[in-house]
Design an enzyme around this catalytic site. Structure first.
Site, PDB file in Angstrom:
ATOM      1  CG  ASN A 158      -5.503   8.884  -6.224  1.00 49.69           C
ATOM      2  OD1 ASN A 158      -6.434   9.642  -6.513  1.00 49.69           O
ATOM      3  ND2 ASN A 158      -5.714   7.656  -5.796  1.00 49.69           N
ATOM      4  N   GLY A 237     -12.448  10.709  -3.139  1.00 47.57           N
ATOM      5  CA  GLY A 237     -11.513  11.325  -2.209  1.00 47.57           C
ATOM      6  C   GLY A 237     -11.632  10.708  -0.834  1.00 47.57           C
ATOM      7  CB  SER A 238     -10.373  11.832   2.433  1.00 46.78           C
ATOM      8  OG  SER A 238     -11.069  13.042   2.683  1.00 46.78           O
ATOM      9  CD  GLU A 257     -13.318   5.458  -6.477  1.00 42.55           C
ATOM     10  OE1 GLU A 257     -12.120   5.147  -6.366  1.00 42.55           O
ATOM     11  OE2 GLU A 257     -13.826   5.842  -7.542  1.00 42.55           O
ATOM     12  CG  LEU A 258     -16.237   8.176   0.412  1.00 39.34           C
ATOM     13  CD1 LEU A 258     -17.084   8.312   1.672  1.00 39.34           C
ATOM     14  CD2 LEU A 258     -15.883   9.541  -0.155  1.00 39.34           C
ATOM     15  CB  CYS A 291      -8.848   4.270  -2.778  1.00 36.58           C
ATOM     16  SG  CYS A 291      -9.463   3.841  -4.405  1.00 36.58           S
ATOM     17  CD  GLU A 385      -7.319   5.777   1.626  1.00 36.58           C
ATOM     18  OE1 GLU A 385      -7.429   5.171   0.558  1.00 36.58           O
ATOM     19  OE2 GLU A 385      -8.008   6.782   1.906  1.00 36.58           O
TER      20      GLU A 385
END
Length: 483
Positions: A158, A237-238, A257-258, A291, A385
């Protein structure tokens, strides 16, 4: 469309001390599916080659003088700044994000490079007293910070340029060689960034092996994160993928960083027009693929109807269309699978009793900005999300109830509250179980020189150059008894 028949970076992948030939695959413009360029495609063998080169260069990179690391980052910033419009156009093509969001991404990338360069001068330790016990009398004690070793950075699709810079710049500032893996859909801007870094580094004495990049799929990622020679893995990411990486990488340090499910609380005393503007601004930027996009909006009952009316009016004015257009604010999602998933989640919510207040559909791959009211707990559109242009609004009886709802999420990245009350603002800072609380701004407001990261399923560790540089170093204690 911008032609990349002559790419602004060498052919192949930046592995070892050069660019290694690799097969290619097309990168497609999400808006219409047209080919943007052919991008090199790596594999597990190339990933191992890159790790071998990074490990071999680690001592050299760790010993580089501070002025070399600082100059490499600052020269890269200058080179990118000179080409910022080209980077912006390229990001539009490979991500499909609106131009306005790609401009923000490049601007934040420049700030990240500059602030990481500044952190080079702040890597220091402390002297400490050792004579708190009689046995320590006469001893000298201090500690320093040393590079953690090879860093693997894996970025999401993204914000590919910015997220890669969040991994690469702090690693170099800390004295660590870094191997970056961009998302398969969006490798082009990151390849160009690495090319500029290598050019800038060559001019000041940074070895090319200090910055490498390998594209590819799951096999490349597994090879990179499971190598025991790696000092740290930094992933954006996820949550599901992040959990897999953490298990596979153990005991290597991981920075994750989720995902998120960012909430915005509207108090009864809030400026409702400003809060409605914030939901539109914070819920639909990057087409909702961020996010910390606003996803859940919790409004105190006395103002809920008025707020929903203000929000609906504003959503109808959001421009949907070609991301190359200056006016566009929502465009196609990254791929057809993502679009289908978002549509499915909207459908599930409506079937369970939620109301579509605005949007709810679109043309082909284009989703209109959507507002859902009264989405029940237990549904993906509320609990997970959504990563699309969808905002869910729920009425709550009071601020305490709103805070409780925010905290019931398994995520905890950012949240915000709109209020005129300092007491409410400080209560939010104290009570909300998230990595960042924002008052009278969108939860997506992020300063790249602040500690950024989450708790719970939103991750572990902190980004932002100052804090990431510390994460990528280890302390070394020294105790000396003078002879």
């Amino acid at each position: 469309m911008m032609s990349l028949s002559e790419a602004p970076f060498p052919a192949g992948l930046p592995v070892g001390d050069g660019w290694v030939p690799a097969p290619t695959a097309p990168v497609r413009f999400p808006y219409d599916g047209s080919a943007v360029a052919e991008a090199p495609l790596g594999d597990a063998e190339l990933a191992r080659t890159a790790l071998d080169a990074a490990v071999a260069s680690a001592d050299t990179v760790a010993r580089l003088p501070s002025h070399v690391r600082r100059a490499a980052l600052l020269h890269t910033r200058d080179a990118l700044a000179a080409r910022r419009e080209e980077f912006e156009r390229l990001l539009v093509l490979e991500t499909g994000k609106p131009l306005v969001d790609c401009r923000t991404e490049v601007a934040r990338t420049l700030v990240t490079l500059e602030t990481a360069a500044e952190e080079v001068a702040r890597l220091h330790g402390e002297t400490v007293p050792l004579d708190l016990l009689p046995s320590g009398e006469g001893l000298i004690g201090f500690w320093t910070r040393r590079p953690i070793g090879v860093v693997v950075g894996i970025a999401g699709f993204n914000y590919p340029l910015l997220l890669a810079t969040h991994k690469i710049a702090p690693a170099l500032a800390a004295g660590c060689p870094v191997v970056c893996k961009p998302a398969p859909q969006t490798p082009l801007a990151t390849l160009w960034l690495v090319h500029l870094l290598r050019e800038a580094g060559a001019a000041v004495g940074l070895p090319p092996e200090a910055v490498q990049l390998v594209t590819g799929g799951v096999d490349v990622g597994e090879t990179l994160v499971t190598d025991r020679r790696v000092g740290a893995v930094s992933f954006t990411g996820s949550a599901a993928v992040g959990h897999t990486i953490a298990r596979a990488a153990a005991p290597t340090k991981v920075l994750l960083e989720l995902g998120s499910n960012a909430a915005l609380v509207v108090a009864a005393d809030a400026d409702l027009a400003a809060a409605a503007d914030a939901v539109v601004r914070g819920g639909y930027y990057a087409s909702g693929q961020a996010c910390i996009s606003v996803q859940r909006v919790l409004v105190e009952a006395p103002v809920a109807a008025e707020f929903l009316g203000l929000l609906t009016d504003r959503v109808s004015a959001v421009t949907v269309g070609d991301p190359r257009d200056e006016a566009t604010r929502v465009a196609a999602l990254i791929d057809a699978r993502s679009t289908r998933r978002v549509r499915d989640w909207i459908g599930e919510a409506v079937a369970a009793g939620a109301k579509i207040v605005a949007g709810g559909d679109g043309d082909g791959q284009m989703l209109r900005p959507t507002v859902l009211a009264d989405v029940p707990d237990g549904l993906a559109a509320w609990d997970e999300e959504i990563f699309g242009p969808v905002v869910c609004v729920r009425e709550v009886p009071d601020i305490d109830s709103a805070f409780d709802v925010v905290n019931r999420s398994r995520y905890g990245l950012h949240a915000s509250v709109y209020t005129r009350s300092l007491a409410t603002a400080f209560a939010a800072v104290e009570r909300l179980q998230v990595g960042g609380v924002v008052v009278n701004e969108v939860p997506g407001f992020r300063a790249d020189n602040m500690p950024y990261g989450g708790i719970k399923d939103s991750g572990i560790g902190r980004e932002g150059p100052r804090f990431a540089v510390e994460e990528l170093t280890v302390t070394r204690m020294a105790i000396i008894r003078p002879a």
